[in-house]
Design a protein around this motif. Structure first.
Motif, PDB file in Angstrom:
ATOM      1  N   ALA A  61       0.817  -1.220   0.000  1.00  0.00           N
ATOM      2  CA  ALA A  61       0.000   0.000   0.000  1.00  0.00           C
ATOM      3  C   ALA A  61       0.848   1.267   0.000  1.00  0.00           C
ATOM      4  O   ALA A  61       0.356   2.342  -0.357  1.00  0.00           O
ATOM      5  N   LEU A  80      -2.909 -11.826  -3.888  1.00  0.00           N
ATOM      6  CA  LEU A  80      -4.096 -11.248  -4.515  1.00  0.00           C
ATOM      7  C   LEU A  80      -4.810 -10.257  -3.602  1.00  0.00           C
ATOM      8  O   LEU A  80      -5.367  -9.267  -4.074  1.00  0.00           O
ATOM      9  N   GLY A  81      -4.758 -10.507  -2.297  1.00  0.00           N
ATOM     10  CA  GLY A  81      -5.470  -9.639  -1.362  1.00  0.00           C
ATOM     11  C   GLY A  81      -4.919  -8.235  -1.274  1.00  0.00           C
ATOM     12  O   GLY A  81      -5.588  -7.348  -0.737  1.00  0.00           O
ATOM     13  N   LEU A  83      -3.715  -6.444  -4.049  1.00  0.00           N
ATOM     14  CA  LEU A  83      -3.650  -5.779  -5.350  1.00  0.00           C
ATOM     15  C   LEU A  83      -4.563  -4.565  -5.442  1.00  0.00           C
ATOM     16  O   LEU A  83      -4.302  -3.647  -6.221  1.00  0.00           O
ATOM     17  N   ALA A  84      -5.619  -4.533  -4.650  1.00  0.00           N
ATOM     18  CA  ALA A  84      -6.556  -3.406  -4.730  1.00  0.00           C
ATOM     19  C   ALA A  84      -5.901  -2.091  -4.325  1.00  0.00           C
ATOM     20  O   ALA A  84      -6.368  -1.014  -4.717  1.00  0.00           O
ATOM     21  N   SER A  85      -4.825  -2.160  -3.558  1.00  0.00           N
ATOM     22  CA  SER A  85      -4.154  -0.940  -3.104  1.00  0.00           C
ATOM     23  C   SER A  85      -3.168  -0.391  -4.124  1.00  0.00           C
ATOM     24  O   SER A  85      -2.593   0.686  -3.918  1.00  0.00           O
ATOM     25  N   SER A  87      -1.623   0.912  -7.927  1.00  0.00           N
ATOM     26  CA  SER A  87      -2.017   1.750  -9.059  1.00  0.00           C
ATOM     27  C   SER A  87      -2.391   0.870 -10.252  1.00  0.00           C
ATOM     28  O   SER A  87      -1.948  -0.281 -10.348  1.00  0.00           O
ATOM     29  N   PRO A  88      -3.162   1.387 -11.179  1.00  0.00           N
ATOM     30  CA  PRO A  88      -3.467   0.624 -12.396  1.00  0.00           C
ATOM     31  C   PRO A  88      -2.191   0.331 -13.187  1.00  0.00           C
ATOM     32  O   PRO A  88      -1.256   1.139 -13.212  1.00  0.00           O
ATOM     33  N   THR A 314      -3.080  -4.969 -12.903  1.00  0.00           N
ATOM     34  CA  THR A 314      -4.083  -4.267 -12.108  1.00  0.00           C
ATOM     35  C   THR A 314      -4.811  -3.219 -12.942  1.00  0.00           C
ATOM     36  O   THR A 314      -4.257  -2.639 -13.867  1.00  0.00           O
ATOM     37  N   GLU A 315      -6.058  -2.985 -12.559  1.00  0.00           N
ATOM     38  CA  GLU A 315      -6.895  -2.032 -13.285  1.00  0.00           C
ATOM     39  C   GLU A 315      -7.180  -0.797 -12.454  1.00  0.00           C
ATOM     40  O   GLU A 315      -7.121  -0.845 -11.235  1.00  0.00           O
TER      41      GLU A 315
END
Length: 315
Positions: A61, A80-81, A83-85, A87-88, A314-315
């Motif tokens: 993060a 995988l947990g 990856l939401a943090s 950048s694309p 990542t998107e």
């Protein structure tokens, strides 16, 4: 991919690698409490090996400039947990080419040791007990490999000289391979009753979590051997314990759920089970292959070329 400069975090000291590009600052971090530098400057993160997801994800993060996450495992479920943090456009790469030989060796070891009764013979040796008799051979057995990626193919390569009666292959979707057809997961109900040995080498995904549950195990033939060199949660432990304790099935497990297997867990002492402590990839083959992969990836990254083994962006 454009050429980059910045920090690269490595789980091994940079001086242990050959051929690293000189355009980066190399930081050694293998999961210690203190970070080796400010994560803000990291552009390429090689994750620690065999550390928990919590440790692996901790710096992510704080890495806004990150462009590549390189795991040293074949599976990527442990990252995988986080990856939401990111950048694309961050590329997540696995360690394809590092673990195939070692994991396939262990899969074959587990099969042969289980069929030939080696665990019982070792216990017999400890008690000076001569355990003669007839034991099962791999020759003339029917083997089903579930998860026919690079590791599954490497397992079949090593099964080939053992004169198996039949080797069947299963992957997420049907396709052809150099050795024969690869069946879709949907065909498991038909294929499971035909197999004497079932080897799990599939990634852990939502589709494969709990795949080897009560229905799956119930379709295996009496006396069949289940070998898991994939991930523990691919097998439903409660359902497997019921089959082991009934004596209907046997198992050889390099991975378990939970993992590490805690003291007092019934799986430790279940009948007809051989357990190894998730060492499929942890062999003398690991470090040199991992370091060659990382050096190759960093040279491509430094030159602005696409990195290999990208499994998602990542998107």
């Amino acid at each position: 991919m454009t050429a980059m400069t910045g920090d690269v975090w490595l789980p091994f000291p940079a001086e242990e690698f050959e051929g690293l590009p000189d355009s980066f600052r190399y930081r050694h971090w293998d999961g210690e409490e203190d970070f080796p530098a400010d994560p803000v400057d990291c552009v390429f993160y090689v994750t620690p090996y065999m550390k928990s997801s919590e440790v692996t994800l901790r710096p992510l993060a704080a890495m806004p400039r990150l462009r590549v996450v390189q795991t040293l495992t074949a599976g990527i479920d442990h990252v995988l947990g986080g990856l939401a943090s990111l950048s694309p456009g961050v590329r997540l790469c696995n360690a394809r080419g590092v673990h195939e030989a070692s994991t396939a060796e262990l899969a074959l070891t587990l099969v042969l040791a289980s069929l030939r009764g080696i665990p019982g013979m070792v216990r017999g040796q400890d008690r000076e007990d001569w355990r003669g008799g007839f034991y099962e051979a791999l020759a003339d057995k029917s083997v089903l490999i579930i998860g026919y990626g690079s590791i599954g193919a490497a397992i079949e390569d090593r099964l080939a000289p053992f004169e198996c009666r039949r080797i069947a292959r299963v992957a997420r979707s049907a396709r052809s391979s150099g050795r024969g057809p690869v069946h879709a997961l949907a065909e498991l109900p038909r294929l499971l009753p035909q197999a004497d040995v079932v080897i799990l080498s599939t990634p852990l995904t939502e589709q494969t979590r709990g795949l080897a549950g009560a229905e799956f195990l119930g379709r295996m033939k009496d006396g069949a051997l289940l070998v898991n060199v994939a991930r523990g949660p691919v097998v439903d432990t409660k359902s497997l314990l019921a089959e082991l304790e009934s004596g209907r099935l046997r198992a050889a497990l390099d991975v378990t759920d939970p993992e590490p297997l805690p003291s007092g867990h019934p799986l430790w002492h279940a009948p007809h089970v051989l357990i190894t402590p998730h060492v499929g990839g942890s062999s003398s083959a690991f470090e040199p292959r991992a370091k060659r992969l990382v050096a190759r990836q960093l040279n491509r990254f430094a030159a602005g070329e696409p990195v290999e083994n990208t499994v998602l962006i990542t998107e």
